[in-house]
Design a protein around this motif. Sequence first.
Motif, mmCIF file in Angstrom:
data_model
loop_
_atom_site.group_PDB
_atom_site.id
_atom_site.type_symbol
_atom_site.label_atom_id
_atom_site.label_comp_id
_atom_site.label_asym_id
_atom_site.label_seq_id
_atom_site.Cartn_x
_atom_site.Cartn_y
_atom_site.Cartn_z
ATOM 1 N N THR A 71 67.990 17.348 30.459
ATOM 2 C CA THR A 71 68.005 18.719 31.020
ATOM 3 C C THR A 71 67.708 18.717 32.439
ATOM 4 O OG1 THR A 71 65.493 19.021 30.792
ATOM 5 C CG2 THR A 71 67.054 19.558 29.059
ATOM 6 N N GLY A 72 68.414 19.721 33.161
ATOM 7 C CA GLY A 72 68.056 19.755 34.496
ATOM 8 C C GLY A 72 68.872 18.837 35.627
ATOM 9 N N TRP A 73 68.216 18.351 36.668
ATOM 10 C CA TRP A 73 68.707 17.462 37.671
ATOM 11 C C TRP A 73 69.850 17.790 38.506
ATOM 12 C CZ3 TRP A 73 64.905 14.434 39.134
ATOM 13 C CH2 TRP A 73 63.932 13.959 38.261
ATOM 14 N N GLY A 74 70.363 19.112 38.304
ATOM 15 C CA GLY A 74 71.607 19.347 38.884
ATOM 16 C C GLY A 74 72.789 19.149 37.948
ATOM 17 N N VAL A 75 72.627 18.765 36.901
ATOM 18 C CA VAL A 75 73.813 18.689 36.056
ATOM 19 C C VAL A 75 74.315 20.157 35.478
ATOM 20 C CG1 VAL A 75 74.682 17.857 33.631
ATOM 21 C CG2 VAL A 75 72.983 16.179 34.731
ATOM 22 N N GLY A 76 75.520 19.962 35.523
ATOM 23 C CA GLY A 76 76.308 21.252 35.267
ATOM 24 C C GLY A 76 76.412 22.241 36.780
ATOM 25 N N GLU A 77 76.003 21.604 37.740
ATOM 26 C CA GLU A 77 76.048 22.357 38.987
ATOM 27 C C GLU A 77 76.656 21.222 40.081
ATOM 28 O OE1 GLU A 77 72.392 24.589 39.897
ATOM 29 O OE2 GLU A 77 71.514 23.668 37.959
ATOM 30 N N GLN A 78 75.921 20.095 40.147
ATOM 31 C CA GLN A 78 76.370 19.089 41.085
ATOM 32 C C GLN A 78 76.741 18.235 40.503
ATOM 33 O OE1 GLN A 78 73.192 18.358 44.420
ATOM 34 N NE2 GLN A 78 72.064 19.986 43.534
ATOM 35 N N HIS A 79 76.694 17.762 39.185
ATOM 36 C CA HIS A 79 76.988 16.645 38.749
ATOM 37 C C HIS A 79 77.625 16.945 37.240
ATOM 38 C CE1 HIS A 79 74.334 14.288 41.310
ATOM 39 N NE2 HIS A 79 73.439 15.190 41.083
ATOM 40 N N TRP A 80 78.619 16.425 36.650
ATOM 41 C CA TRP A 80 79.318 16.836 35.417
ATOM 42 C C TRP A 80 78.218 16.885 34.154
ATOM 43 C CZ3 TRP A 80 84.878 14.590 34.738
ATOM 44 C CH2 TRP A 80 85.669 15.252 35.851
ATOM 45 N N VAL A 105 64.068 21.919 36.638
ATOM 46 C CA VAL A 105 64.870 21.221 36.924
ATOM 47 C C VAL A 105 64.678 19.868 37.271
ATOM 48 C CG1 VAL A 105 67.210 20.988 38.191
ATOM 49 C CG2 VAL A 105 66.494 23.207 37.575
ATOM 50 N N TYR A 106 63.651 19.752 38.319
ATOM 51 C CA TYR A 106 63.234 18.347 38.638
ATOM 52 C C TYR A 106 61.729 17.967 38.310
ATOM 53 C CZ TYR A 106 67.309 19.384 41.669
ATOM 54 O OH TYR A 106 68.660 19.497 42.085
ATOM 55 N N MET A 107 61.527 18.425 37.107
ATOM 56 C CA MET A 107 60.046 18.265 36.565
ATOM 57 C C MET A 107 60.077 16.557 36.399
ATOM 58 S SD MET A 107 57.031 19.119 35.799
ATOM 59 C CE MET A 107 57.510 20.820 35.958
ATOM 60 N N ALA A 108 58.603 16.110 36.895
ATOM 61 C CA ALA A 108 58.505 14.515 36.489
ATOM 62 C C ALA A 108 58.479 14.214 34.821
ATOM 63 C CB ALA A 108 57.067 14.319 36.942
ATOM 64 N N LYS A 109 59.192 12.896 34.818
ATOM 65 C CA LYS A 109 59.615 12.587 33.559
ATOM 66 C C LYS A 109 58.299 12.225 32.633
ATOM 67 C CE LYS A 109 62.124 8.706 31.768
ATOM 68 N NZ LYS A 109 62.986 7.442 31.965
ATOM 69 N N GLU A 110 57.239 11.936 33.116
ATOM 70 C CA GLU A 110 56.094 12.129 31.985
ATOM 71 C C GLU A 110 55.541 13.518 31.443
ATOM 72 O OE1 GLU A 110 56.105 10.958 35.186
ATOM 73 O OE2 GLU A 110 55.936 9.015 34.951
ATOM 74 N N LYS A 111 55.850 14.557 32.405
ATOM 75 C CA LYS A 111 55.546 16.022 31.856
ATOM 76 C C LYS A 111 56.568 16.356 31.152
ATOM 77 C CE LYS A 111 53.097 19.951 33.761
ATOM 78 N NZ LYS A 111 52.702 20.661 34.922
ATOM 79 N N ARG A 112 57.801 15.940 31.102
ATOM 80 C CA ARG A 112 58.957 16.068 30.361
ATOM 81 C C ARG A 112 58.766 15.823 28.973
ATOM 82 N NH1 ARG A 112 64.042 17.483 32.700
ATOM 83 N NH2 ARG A 112 63.710 17.527 34.946
#
Length: 324
Positions: free
Chosen positions: A87-96, A270-277
Amino acid sequence: MFKALLLEESGKNTHASLQRLNETQLTTGDVLVKVDYSTLNYKDALAITGKGKIVRQWPMVPGIDYAGTVLASDHPDHRIGDEVILTGWGVGEQHWGGLAEKACAKGDWLIPLPAGMSPKRAMAIGTAGFTAMLSLMALEHAGIKPEQGPILVTGATGGVGSVAVRLLAKAGFEVHAATGRPQHADWLRELGASEIVDRADLDKEPAALESQHWAGAIDSVGGRTLARILSQTKMDGAVAACGLAGGVALNTTVMPFILRGVQLIGINSVYMAKEKRIEAWQRLQKSLPLDFEDQAQEFTLEQSIQVAQDMLAGKLKGRVVIQP
C-alpha cells in the motif's frame, strides 16, 4: 505478457484502456509480484477518470494497493512464493500499480501478509482500512478513551469511513457516523454506529468555538467540515485527519487548540514506517470480522473503468476489490 489497466495522457484528458503489456516494461523495484487481488480506492477513481491530479508519470498503471505472491526477487526479505501486501509509496501515481496481473515493487515497500489473512481479505481492507486503523491508533496514542464520549466518523459510507466505524465500535467507542446518504443509515448501524449525523450539518461555516460534541473524530473530508469538527471537539479531544474529499483548505482558528487542548493529527498512510505498517495489519486481522472480505463488492479488471465512474457518482458503498 500480462493484462493491465493503462492510463495514457491525451492532451488534457486521461485515456484508460485494458492492454497486454510486457514484463520488460516493469522497471521499478526488485520484486516481481503476481497480483491476486487489488482494490479500487477513491484516489484510483480520480486517476482513472482524470478528475483528479493523481498521476505523476505517464503512462501509468493505476491501483495504489495490491496483495499477491512473489514470482521473482532480488531482495533478501522476500522469496519466491511469499505472500505480500503493498500500500502507498506512490504506487499508482509515480510507479505502476496493482490494477494488473503483475506488478514490480521495491522490496522495502512490501510487508508479509499476516498469518491467516487471504489476499482477498487484505484488499477488502486495503489502503482504506489501513488508514482507518492508523487513525484509530493515533486517537489511542493521543489518550482518547471510550468513556470520554462519542467519536465522529465523516464520509462514513466510504472505504475509510466504513472500516473506521467497525474498528471504533469493536474497540468499545460510541460511534457517530456522518453521511449524506440517509438510505444507508441502517447499514451504518449494522457496522456499529449508534447515531447518524447529516453531513450537511457539518458543512457550514464554523464559529471559533461551538458546543462540545465529540471526544474525537476520524475525518476523511477536510475543508470546512474539518474546521467545524475542530470547533465542536471536547476538551483534550483529538481529530485524526486522513482525507480531503471536501477540499484542502482549512480555515479555522487557534481557539480549539489553546482553549480546549484539541489535537489535530495528520495520518500519512503512504509513507508510514514498515514496523507500524506490520502492527496495523496485524491488528486489522484480529479486529475485523472473519467474513469481512465477503462484504466487499468484487469486480474484474475489465469492469474497473465503470466502477471508477460509479464510485465518483456516489453509487457504491463500502469496499471494492478487483480480481485481475
